[in-house]
Design a protein around this motif. Structure first.
Motif, PDB file in Angstrom:
ATOM      1  N   SER A 105       4.564  -0.007   3.715  1.00 44.68           N
ATOM      2  CA  SER A 105       3.641  -1.033   4.221  1.00 44.68           C
ATOM      3  C   SER A 105       4.200  -2.438   3.989  1.00 44.68           C
ATOM      4  CB  SER A 105       2.290  -0.907   3.524  1.00 44.68           C
ATOM      5  OG  SER A 105       2.316  -1.581   2.286  1.00 44.68           O
ATOM      6  N   PRO A 106       3.788  -3.390   4.802  1.00 45.32           N
ATOM      7  CA  PRO A 106       4.163  -4.775   4.536  1.00 45.32           C
ATOM      8  C   PRO A 106       3.405  -5.288   3.312  1.00 45.32           C
ATOM      9  CG  PRO A 106       2.625  -4.667   6.378  1.00 45.32           C
ATOM     10  CD  PRO A 106       2.956  -3.254   6.012  1.00 45.32           C
ATOM     11  N   THR A 142       0.130  -0.846  -4.698  1.00 49.76           N
ATOM     12  CA  THR A 142       1.264  -0.548  -5.571  1.00 49.76           C
ATOM     13  C   THR A 142       2.215  -1.742  -5.584  1.00 49.76           C
ATOM     14  OG1 THR A 142       3.195   0.883  -5.896  1.00 49.76           O
ATOM     15  CG2 THR A 142       2.451   0.598  -3.639  1.00 49.76           C
ATOM     16  N   SER A 143       2.948  -1.865  -6.671  1.00 46.86           N
ATOM     17  CA  SER A 143       3.934  -2.950  -6.745  1.00 46.86           C
ATOM     18  C   SER A 143       5.313  -2.476  -6.263  1.00 46.86           C
ATOM     19  CB  SER A 143       4.042  -3.457  -8.182  1.00 46.86           C
ATOM     20  OG  SER A 143       4.438  -2.394  -9.021  1.00 46.86           O
ATOM     21  N   ASP A 144       5.387  -1.207  -5.851  1.00 45.31           N
ATOM     22  CA  ASP A 144       6.669  -0.634  -5.430  1.00 45.31           C
ATOM     23  C   ASP A 144       7.060  -1.162  -4.034  1.00 45.31           C
ATOM     24  OD1 ASP A 144       8.838   0.848  -4.829  1.00 45.31           O
ATOM     25  OD2 ASP A 144       7.840   2.811  -4.922  1.00 45.31           O
ATOM     26  N   LEU A 170       0.855  -1.194   0.000  1.00 45.54           N
ATOM     27  CA  LEU A 170       0.000   0.000   0.000  1.00 45.54           C
ATOM     28  C   LEU A 170       0.885   1.236   0.000  1.00 45.54           C
ATOM     29  CD1 LEU A 170      -2.847  -0.868   2.555  1.00 45.54           C
ATOM     30  CD2 LEU A 170      -2.923  -0.929   0.059  1.00 45.54           C
ATOM     31  N   ASP A 171       0.546   2.199  -0.852  1.00 40.64           N
ATOM     32  CA  ASP A 171       1.332   3.443  -0.842  1.00 40.64           C
ATOM     33  C   ASP A 171       0.788   4.387   0.241  1.00 40.64           C
ATOM     34  OD1 ASP A 171      -0.935   4.641  -1.803  1.00 40.64           O
ATOM     35  OD2 ASP A 171      -0.195   4.858  -3.873  1.00 40.64           O
ATOM     36  N   GLU A 172       1.326   5.606   0.269  1.00 40.82           N
ATOM     37  CA  GLU A 172       0.943   6.536   1.351  1.00 40.82           C
ATOM     38  C   GLU A 172      -0.537   6.908   1.296  1.00 40.82           C
ATOM     39  OE1 GLU A 172       3.764   9.475   0.415  1.00 40.82           O
ATOM     40  OE2 GLU A 172       5.416   8.383   1.338  1.00 40.82           O
TER      41      GLU A 172
END
Lengths: 162, 318
Positions: free
Chosen positions: A124-125, A117-119, A110-112
């Motif tokens: 996030s875990p 997201t795949s980043d 999870l992004d901010e």
């Protein structure tokens, strides 16, 4: 060519009719977009393949997180963009399953903003994905309500292995 | 071109006007138009437009492109069966690079037309067979297009055209110019659709007057396309065949200023030219004019840039 030569002028028109009849079958039985498939249904409906919407959701214990097309294509092999476009044109179960498998095989965070997201640099875990749901919607204009509604025309759910 | 000397066995030479037309003809369709029968002239012009379409507006591969260029330069090739067999064999390679789901309808029609040209060259009367192909392909294309429009509720009700007025900038701009619509409608709807949750719906800010115009346009389109289908599929007597040309060219002139599909338009012109019963300058002027009009309508930015570039090269201009 003799007698056969007298019918050469019918070959291409017969091919057109054959493909157009197959396209009618594809539209009525398999939700093929009537803009495509060689049946000359272009400019006859709002339900063009380009106006359809693909919704891919990661189902987790915390809720369902939609994937943007860019995120999905980003984790997929080359050519997936064209495959997704083809899926909007002809949303068969096989095609939806392949998209679900693509999403299910990748690692998601999870992004901010709380979006998937795949980043992996995200704080996030990794999300524990229980299932992936894939739905294709088609646009339906409603003159009475002055609204453009989106109806689901194909849906698949792929459970993740325990 | 050989000059003819009047003798008791041969007619007198061409008048100055005929000679001028033949010189123009040499430029456009043959090294010696005297050797071409009328249908061969028609075929040569139709095939030339098709080769231009292959070069300018189709998913042709290198072999097809080379064949098209060769055919445009060495005009005698246009009357060789092997040439068209080679075009018919190589053109599908370009289509096969794409998924068939990505093919546009004019890609299918282009394939049929190329196959029709190649296969009818095998007949004893290729002209008669190719004209039949052209007439039926045009008639069937418009027939299926009409049937889809008749069978689709959101087309019949005008909802499709109404949607275009709020989603297609080219059409919206016309309504804005007429004062029927606000100029912010298209970008507002596009932004809303981008943000829309899947399955949610969006407002269509369409004015009541636009709905009425859209419904009228829908039925006018059905009537026009249905009429073209009927004209090409019905066995008309020679007295009424000009109606086909008039209807087809009128369709092209009305449709392509707003529909940016030059490939489809040029293909209709190439087939219409082969199916026509018009002759001489009327035929050439009508169909070449339609071909050029489509180019101007659909490639207006490219045409404008080219004109500006040419003007910038002229001394004292720009």
């Amino acid at each position: 060519m003799g007698a056969i030569g007298r019918f050469t002028g019918l070959v291409a028109p017969l091919a057109l009719v054959l493909v157009a009849v197959l396209q009618v079958w594809g539209v009525t039985q398999h939700d093929l977009s009537q803009w495509k498939g060689g049946g000359f249904g272009m400019f006859s409906t709002v339900d063009a393949n380009a106006n359809r919407v693909l919704d891919v959701r990661l189902v987790t214990e915390e809720g369902a997180f939609p994937l943007t097309p860019a995120e999905l294509v980003g984790v997929a092999p080359q050519g997936t963009g064209r495959f997704v476009s083809g899926t909007l044109t002809l949303p068969t179960d096989d095609r939806l399953d392949r998209i679900a498998e693509l999403a299910e095989r990748s690692a998601w965070y999870l992004d901010e903003q709380g979006a998937a997201t795949s980043d992996p640099s995200s704080a996030s875990p990794q999300l524990e994905v229980q299932a992936v749901e894939v739905t294709v919607y088609r646009p339906v204009p409603d003159r009475a309500d002055q609204r453009l509604r989106f109806e689901p025309i194909a849906h698949r759910r792929l459970e993740s292995p325990a | 071109m050989a000059t003819s000397t009047p003798t008791p066995d041969t007619p007198a030479g061409p008048t100055p006007t005929e000679a001028r037309h033949r010189r123009i003809g040499e430029l456009f369709w043959s090294s010696d138009p005297n050797e071409l029968r009328p249908w061969e002239e028609r075929f040569t012009l139709s095939a030339t437009l098709l080769l231009l379409l292959l070069l300018l507006g189709s998913p042709a591969t290198v072999p097809t492109t080379l064949l098209a260029v060769t055919g445009l330069v060495a005009r005698d090739l246009l009357h060789r069966t092997w040439f068209w067999m080679a075009v018919a064999a190589t053109f599908p390679l370009g289509l096969l690079r794409m998924s068939w789901l990505a093919w546009d309808n004019h890609h299918f029609l282009l394939l049929y037309w190329i196959v029709a040209i190649a296969i009818t060259r095998l007949a004893a009367e290729p002209d008669e067979q190719l004209r039949r192909s052209a007439r039926l392909l045009l008639g069937l294309t418009f027939l299926f297009a009409t049937l889809w429009k008749l069978g689709t509720p959101d087309f019949r009700s005008g909802e499709f055209f109404a949607y275009l007025t709020v989603s297609d900038p080219r059409i919206a701009n016309v309504l804005v110019a007429l004062g029927l619509q606000d100029g912010t409608v298209v970008p507002t709807l596009a932004a809303e659709l981008r943000q829309l949750e899947p399955g949610a719906d969006a407002a269509l800010p369409i004015a009541p007057g636009v709905w009425r115009v859209a419904e009228l346009l829908a039925w006018a389109t059905i009537a026009v396309e249905g009429a073209i289908a009927a004209l090409y599929l019905a066995p008309l007597t020679s007295r009424w065949r000009w109606l086909r040309d008039a209807a087809l060219v009128a369709f092209v002139l009305v449709t392509y200023p707003v529909a940016p599909v030059s490939g489809f338009g040029w293909l209709l012109v190439s087939m219409g030219l082969m199916a026509t019963s018009l002759t001489g300058r009327r035929r050439t002027t009508l169909y070449l004019g339609a071909f050029l009009a489509i180019a101007v309508f659909t490639e207006r930015n490219a045409v404008r840039n080219a004109i500006e570039q040419v003007l910038s090269l002229l001394p004292g201009v720009g």
